[in-house]
Structures are given as C-alpha cells and as structure tokens.
Write a protein that holds these residues in place. Structure first.
Motif, PDB file in Angstrom:
ATOM      1  N   GLN A  76      45.188  25.041  48.424  1.00 33.40           N
ATOM      2  CA  GLN A  76      45.053  25.451  49.815  1.00 33.40           C
ATOM      3  C   GLN A  76      43.824  26.365  49.924  1.00 33.40           C
ATOM      4  OE1 GLN A  76      48.235  27.829  51.559  1.00 33.40           O
ATOM      5  NE2 GLN A  76      47.849  26.940  53.581  1.00 33.40           N
ATOM      6  N   PRO A  77      42.653  25.808  50.209  1.00 35.29           N
ATOM      7  CA  PRO A  77      41.432  26.624  50.273  1.00 35.29           C
ATOM      8  C   PRO A  77      41.524  27.653  51.402  1.00 35.29           C
ATOM      9  CG  PRO A  77      40.918  24.273  50.187  1.00 35.29           C
ATOM     10  CD  PRO A  77      42.375  24.384  50.457  1.00 35.29           C
ATOM     11  N   LEU A  78      41.169  28.922  51.067  1.00 34.75           N
ATOM     12  CA  LEU A  78      41.269  29.992  52.065  1.00 34.75           C
ATOM     13  C   LEU A  78      39.943  30.693  52.342  1.00 34.75           C
ATOM     14  CD1 LEU A  78      44.618  31.878  51.273  1.00 34.75           C
ATOM     15  CD2 LEU A  78      44.187  30.129  53.006  1.00 34.75           C
ATOM     16  N   PHE A  79      39.190  31.023  51.272  1.00 35.61           N
ATOM     17  CA  PHE A  79      38.015  31.871  51.454  1.00 35.61           C
ATOM     18  C   PHE A  79      36.846  31.393  50.604  1.00 35.61           C
ATOM     19  CE2 PHE A  79      41.747  34.778  51.779  1.00 35.61           C
ATOM     20  CZ  PHE A  79      41.642  35.080  53.129  1.00 35.61           C
ATOM     21  N   THR A  80      35.648  31.761  51.050  1.00 37.03           N
ATOM     22  CA  THR A  80      34.429  31.570  50.257  1.00 37.03           C
ATOM     23  C   THR A  80      33.675  32.890  50.205  1.00 37.03           C
ATOM     24  OG1 THR A  80      34.297  29.268  51.038  1.00 37.03           O
ATOM     25  CG2 THR A  80      32.349  30.158  49.936  1.00 37.03           C
ATOM     26  N   PRO A  81      34.087  33.801  49.322  1.00 37.92           N
ATOM     27  CA  PRO A  81      33.364  35.071  49.193  1.00 37.92           C
ATOM     28  C   PRO A  81      31.922  34.814  48.745  1.00 37.92           C
ATOM     29  CG  PRO A  81      35.484  35.159  48.075  1.00 37.92           C
ATOM     30  CD  PRO A  81      35.250  33.734  48.417  1.00 37.92           C
ATOM     31  N   THR A  82      30.988  35.605  49.267  1.00 36.93           N
ATOM     32  CA  THR A  82      29.569  35.445  48.955  1.00 36.93           C
ATOM     33  C   THR A  82      28.942  36.814  48.751  1.00 36.93           C
ATOM     34  OG1 THR A  82      29.488  33.449  50.311  1.00 36.93           O
ATOM     35  CG2 THR A  82      27.384  34.470  49.763  1.00 36.93           C
ATOM     36  N   GLY A  83      28.153  36.933  47.695  1.00 35.53           N
ATOM     37  CA  GLY A  83      27.518  38.196  47.377  1.00 35.53           C
ATOM     38  C   GLY A  83      26.312  38.499  48.243  1.00 35.53           C
ATOM     39  N   PRO A  84      25.738  39.698  48.095  1.00 31.18           N
ATOM     40  CA  PRO A  84      24.558  40.086  48.865  1.00 31.18           C
ATOM     41  C   PRO A  84      23.415  39.088  48.686  1.00 31.18           C
ATOM     42  CG  PRO A  84      25.457  41.968  47.678  1.00 31.18           C
ATOM     43  CD  PRO A  84      26.180  40.759  47.172  1.00 31.18           C
ATOM     44  N   LYS A  85      22.818  38.702  49.791  1.00 31.45           N
ATOM     45  CA  LYS A  85      21.704  37.757  49.794  1.00 31.45           C
ATOM     46  C   LYS A  85      22.061  36.425  49.137  1.00 31.45           C
ATOM     47  CE  LYS A  85      18.228  41.444  49.846  1.00 31.45           C
ATOM     48  NZ  LYS A  85      17.019  42.012  49.195  1.00 31.45           N
ATOM     49  N   TRP A  88      25.681  35.137  44.703  1.00 35.99           N
ATOM     50  CA  TRP A  88      26.813  34.455  44.091  1.00 35.99           C
ATOM     51  C   TRP A  88      27.781  34.036  45.187  1.00 35.99           C
ATOM     52  CZ3 TRP A  88      31.314  36.854  45.381  1.00 35.99           C
ATOM     53  CH2 TRP A  88      31.259  38.241  45.659  1.00 35.99           C
ATOM     54  N   SER A  89      28.587  33.042  44.875  1.00 34.75           N
ATOM     55  CA  SER A  89      29.577  32.552  45.829  1.00 34.75           C
ATOM     56  C   SER A  89      30.634  31.757  45.057  1.00 34.75           C
ATOM     57  CB  SER A  89      28.912  31.669  46.892  1.00 34.75           C
ATOM     58  OG  SER A  89      29.865  31.194  47.817  1.00 34.75           O
ATOM     59  N   TYR A  90      31.866  31.794  45.528  1.00 37.91           N
ATOM     60  CA  TYR A  90      32.910  30.977  44.904  1.00 37.91           C
ATOM     61  C   TYR A  90      34.012  30.701  45.913  1.00 37.91           C
ATOM     62  CZ  TYR A  90      35.031  35.635  43.939  1.00 37.91           C
ATOM     63  OH  TYR A  90      35.536  36.913  44.027  1.00 37.91           O
ATOM     64  N   GLN A  91      34.933  29.815  45.525  1.00 38.88           N
ATOM     65  CA  GLN A  91      36.040  29.404  46.387  1.00 38.88           C
ATOM     66  C   GLN A  91      37.328  30.087  45.927  1.00 38.88           C
ATOM     67  OE1 GLN A  91      35.487  27.304  49.015  1.00 38.88           O
ATOM     68  NE2 GLN A  91      33.331  27.282  48.405  1.00 38.88           N
ATOM     69  N   VAL A  92      38.102  30.607  46.877  1.00 35.03           N
ATOM     70  CA  VAL A  92      39.425  31.168  46.591  1.00 35.03           C
ATOM     71  C   VAL A  92      40.466  30.276  47.246  1.00 35.03           C
ATOM     72  CG1 VAL A  92      40.994  33.108  46.931  1.00 35.03           C
ATOM     73  CG2 VAL A  92      38.585  33.521  46.385  1.00 35.03           C
ATOM     74  N   GLY A 267      37.976  43.245  47.275  1.00 30.14           N
ATOM     75  CA  GLY A 267      38.562  42.730  46.036  1.00 30.14           C
ATOM     76  C   GLY A 267      37.924  41.446  45.554  1.00 30.14           C
ATOM     77  N   PHE A 268      37.164  40.789  46.427  1.00 29.28           N
ATOM     78  CA  PHE A 268      36.462  39.568  46.034  1.00 29.28           C
ATOM     79  C   PHE A 268      35.076  39.956  45.509  1.00 29.28           C
ATOM     80  CE2 PHE A 268      39.067  37.310  49.491  1.00 29.28           C
ATOM     81  CZ  PHE A 268      40.025  36.900  48.563  1.00 29.28           C
ATOM     82  N   THR A 269      35.018  40.275  44.224  1.00 24.65           N
ATOM     83  CA  THR A 269      33.750  40.641  43.602  1.00 24.65           C
ATOM     84  C   THR A 269      33.271  39.508  42.692  1.00 24.65           C
ATOM     85  OG1 THR A 269      34.774  41.685  41.661  1.00 24.65           O
ATOM     86  CG2 THR A 269      34.448  43.066  43.618  1.00 24.65           C
ATOM     87  N   LYS A 270      32.060  39.631  42.222  1.00 27.29           N
ATOM     88  CA  LYS A 270      31.397  38.558  41.479  1.00 27.29           C
ATOM     89  C   LYS A 270      32.219  38.055  40.294  1.00 27.29           C
ATOM     90  CE  LYS A 270      27.205  37.618  38.781  1.00 27.29           C
ATOM     91  NZ  LYS A 270      25.922  38.176  38.291  1.00 27.29           N
ATOM     92  N   ASN A 271      32.853  38.959  39.548  1.00 29.72           N
ATOM     93  CA  ASN A 271      33.505  38.575  38.301  1.00 29.72           C
ATOM     94  C   ASN A 271      35.026  38.470  38.406  1.00 29.72           C
ATOM     95  OD1 ASN A 271      30.976  38.574  37.171  1.00 29.72           O
ATOM     96  ND2 ASN A 271      31.175  40.601  36.247  1.00 29.72           N
ATOM     97  N   HIS A 272      35.576  38.586  39.591  1.00 32.11           N
ATOM     98  CA  HIS A 272      37.029  38.471  39.747  1.00 32.11           C
ATOM     99  C   HIS A 272      37.450  37.008  39.840  1.00 32.11           C
ATOM    100  CE1 HIS A 272      38.003  42.816  41.261  1.00 32.11           C
ATOM    101  NE2 HIS A 272      37.591  42.774  40.010  1.00 32.11           N
ATOM    102  N   LEU A 273      38.536  36.689  39.121  1.00 34.31           N
ATOM    103  CA  LEU A 273      38.985  35.305  39.003  1.00 34.31           C
ATOM    104  C   LEU A 273      40.385  35.058  39.571  1.00 34.31           C
ATOM    105  CD1 LEU A 273      37.993  34.763  35.245  1.00 34.31           C
ATOM    106  CD2 LEU A 273      36.537  34.537  37.268  1.00 34.31           C
ATOM    107  N   MET A 274      41.274  36.051  39.446  1.00 33.63           N
ATOM    108  CA  MET A 274      42.679  35.899  39.838  1.00 33.63           C
ATOM    109  C   MET A 274      43.098  37.114  40.655  1.00 33.63           C
ATOM    110  SD  MET A 274      43.860  33.150  37.903  1.00 33.63           S
ATOM    111  CE  MET A 274      43.104  32.201  36.566  1.00 33.63           C
TER     112      MET A 274
END
Length: 359
Positions: A76-85, A88-92, A267-274
């Motif tokens: 169930q895709p919820l978020f796409t956190p994205t870093g400054p500029k 980085w970006s990933y799917q939660v 809480g959605f930082t570059k190196n957070h996974l879970m």
C-alpha cells in the motif's frame, strides 16, 4: 486555505508554539489528524507485489521486499520522502495486514555499510552530540533504575556511532562495548572513550561481543536502519544474559507529526528503512523470543528537560495529549528477555507480556 481556516478557528494565540507541539496543544487538532490519517489509508490503493514492482524503479543498492513482520506481500504505497534539492528519494509502503510501514525497495543487507562509509561521524558530533546526550539521559531516567548503576554489569551499544552513549555508560560504571558499521565513527568513539571500547563490524565479528552475556543492550536511533530486523533481534536475544533488557529509541510510525506532515515528516531521513509503532514493535519482539515490553511516552526533549517555552497549562495539555494519542514523535521501549527480567526491572512500568511465538 488551511492556514486561513486555522487562523479563523484558533486566532493567533498558538503562533509562538513550534509546529510539532501545536499538534498536541491546539484543541481538537489530534482528532483532526487522526481522521486525516484514516482518510489517507482508505484512499491509498493496495496492490500485489508484482504490480508494485512494475511501477517502481529499483536502485543499485536496493531489493524488493515483503512485510518482515507478517510476510504479506501486498503493498500500500503511502509516501515518497525526498531530500533537500532532490539528493535522495524513496518509497514508503504500508502492510495492509499488520500496518507496518517500511521502505520498498529496501537496501540490500550486504550493501548497508555503503550508507555509512563516507565521514558519517561528522554528522554525529558538534551540536548533535550535546542534543543526543541530553536525550539519552532523559530516556535513561524514563526507564529508571535500569541505567542508574552499571557496576558489575555488561552493556552493548549496538550502532554506537561516535560513542556518545558509551561515554555516558562508562561514567555510570558499566562494562561497556559498542559496535558500528561506520569505520570513522568507531575511530571517533575510541578517541572519546576511557574504559569502554568500540568495534567496527557486526556482533559476530567481535569475539568479546559474540560470547554474549550482556545485561543491557541499547539501540539508540538504530532500529529504523536495520534491513533484516528479525535476524538482528534474534541475535540480540541470544546475546542477553538471563534477566537482561534491550532498550530501544526510534522514530514513532504512529506519530501525529507523521500523520500531519506526510512525506515531510522528520522521521523519513535518508538512511531510515523501517518505521515502528507501539502496535508493530511487539510483533517483532514476540517473534524473536522476548517475554515483554514497556513503553515510555516521549513528550519532547525541552518539555522533559524543563527548558520549554510553553506555558505550564500548555505543557500539561501536551503531556495529556501525548499519553492519550500516539506516545510522542519518538518511540521509547524496554524489552525484557525473560520473566526474570520482567520481575527485576518491570516495577513501575506498564509491561505488556508477549506470548511465545510458535514456529
């Protein structure tokens, strides 16, 4: 439009309250955010892993995973956190069965060290160090008397970074060691420490650690970084002595701040996974052999340290709202290895006993 609405409802009396605290002190705010979250979940599609793979790009360090807690492969895709500029970006995604939030695609375990190879210790020092050590002290106080006197007791700080907590542990008399995947952080830790010692690698790499027998294991802002939590927690359980405890501080996936700020949550930082909550963490602990868990509400560092600028009535309101809703933006937990640990350290805490996991 939202700003105009809030101004009409609340006027200007909360303008000087930081955003993260407004969620708890403005009347009705937490109920609105909870309703907002429920609406988001109803609207977010649930799809098979095959469909999700087709629409999602896979990075060089990544792999597609299923829910580590219950094994459901649906997404169930919820978020796409994205870093400054956009650096980085990933799917939660959320597991539709158990509610666990996790990054997918996730980092392959054998490539985890790549995230901490380039001067990671620079992030862990400076003003960060003073702020972290204050948070460590406040959390140790929340789980008193576990950390009051370390004399004759062994402690392992897993993911010890630059040794900020090991420094406090040795001051309190613990026979303390740490382990971390960042070589420059380990070097910085050993420059900082007097009796305690930090090692580069995993617990299995260090004979002094692999032998186990620890009275306390600590995970300070580490749990969100682990790509294989079941394997790691089985390891932690095996390293604990009878009567031992595991202390966890991590971001709270049930936080009102997440529900309010979405992909912009801190809480959605570059190196957070879970991302765990007080509902999903006990599943992890039960499946890896722990006997119980207790949570301590997190009101915020300045509130707990007595340095907040909030007026006393708002401070009381914040505490009540945290206790009645999410437990705060950080999740603080004490996991008990066995019944002996519950009997020894559970006094004064609301211990949730965990049934033995079959299989």
């Amino acid at each position: 439009m939202k700003r105009v609405l809030y101004r009409a409802v609340y006027g200007s009396r909360y303008d000087r309250v930081p955003w993260g605290q407004r969620l708890y002190v403005r009347p009705g705010e937490r109920h609105v955010r909870q309703a907002q979250w429920r609406l988001r979940l109803r609207r977010a599609p649930v799809m098979t892993l095959a469909d999700y793979r087709e629409r999602t790009k896979l990075g060089e360090l990544e792999e597609f995973v299923t829910c580590h807690l219950c094994g459901d492969s649906r997404q169930q895709p919820l978020f796409t956190p994205t870093g400054p500029k956009g650096r980085w970006s990933y799917q939660v995604v959320r597991c539709p069965s158990c509610g666990f939030l996790y990054r997918n695609p996730n980092i392959r375990p054998e490539r985890l060290g790549d995230l901490y190879a380039n001067n990671y210790s620079a992030f862990l020092t400076g003003k960060y160090a003073a702020d972290r050590q204050r948070r460590y002290r406040l959390t140790m106080d929340a789980f008193h008397p576990v950390f009051a006197d370390g004399a004759g007791r062994r402690l392992l700080d897993f993911g010890c970074g630059a040794g900020l907590f090991l420094e406090l542990a040795e001051q309190r008399g613990f026979d303390a060691v740490g382990v971390d995947l960042s070589p420059d952080s380990v070097a910085e830790a050993n420059r900082r420490l007097t009796r305690a010692r930090a090692y580069h690698g995993t617990p299995e790499d260090v004979p002094e650690i692999a032998v186990g027998g620890f009275d306390v294991i600590t995970l300070w802002s580490v749990l969100a970084h682990l790509p294989r939590p079941l394997d790691d927690f089985r390891c932690f359980r095996s390293l604990l002595a009878p009567g031992g405890v595991l202390m966890i501080l991590t971001v709270n996936a049930a936080s009102l701040q997440l529900k309010a700020f979405g992909a912009g949550w801190n809480g959605f930082t570059k190196n957070h996974l879970m991302f765990y909550s007080a509902e999903t963490m006990p599943v992890l602990l039960r499946r890896t052999g722990f006997a119980g868990v207790a949570f301590a509400p997190f009101y915020g560092d300045t509130v707990e340290a007595g340095t907040t600028k909030l007026a006393e009535p708002l401070r009381r309101r914040l505490r009540r709202a945290v206790e009645a809703s999410d437990g705060g933006n950080m999740l603080r937990a004490l996991a008990f290895a066995d019944e002996e640990a519950v009997d020894r350290w559970g006094g004064g805490l609301k211990v949730r006993r965990l049934p033995k996991h079959e299989g």
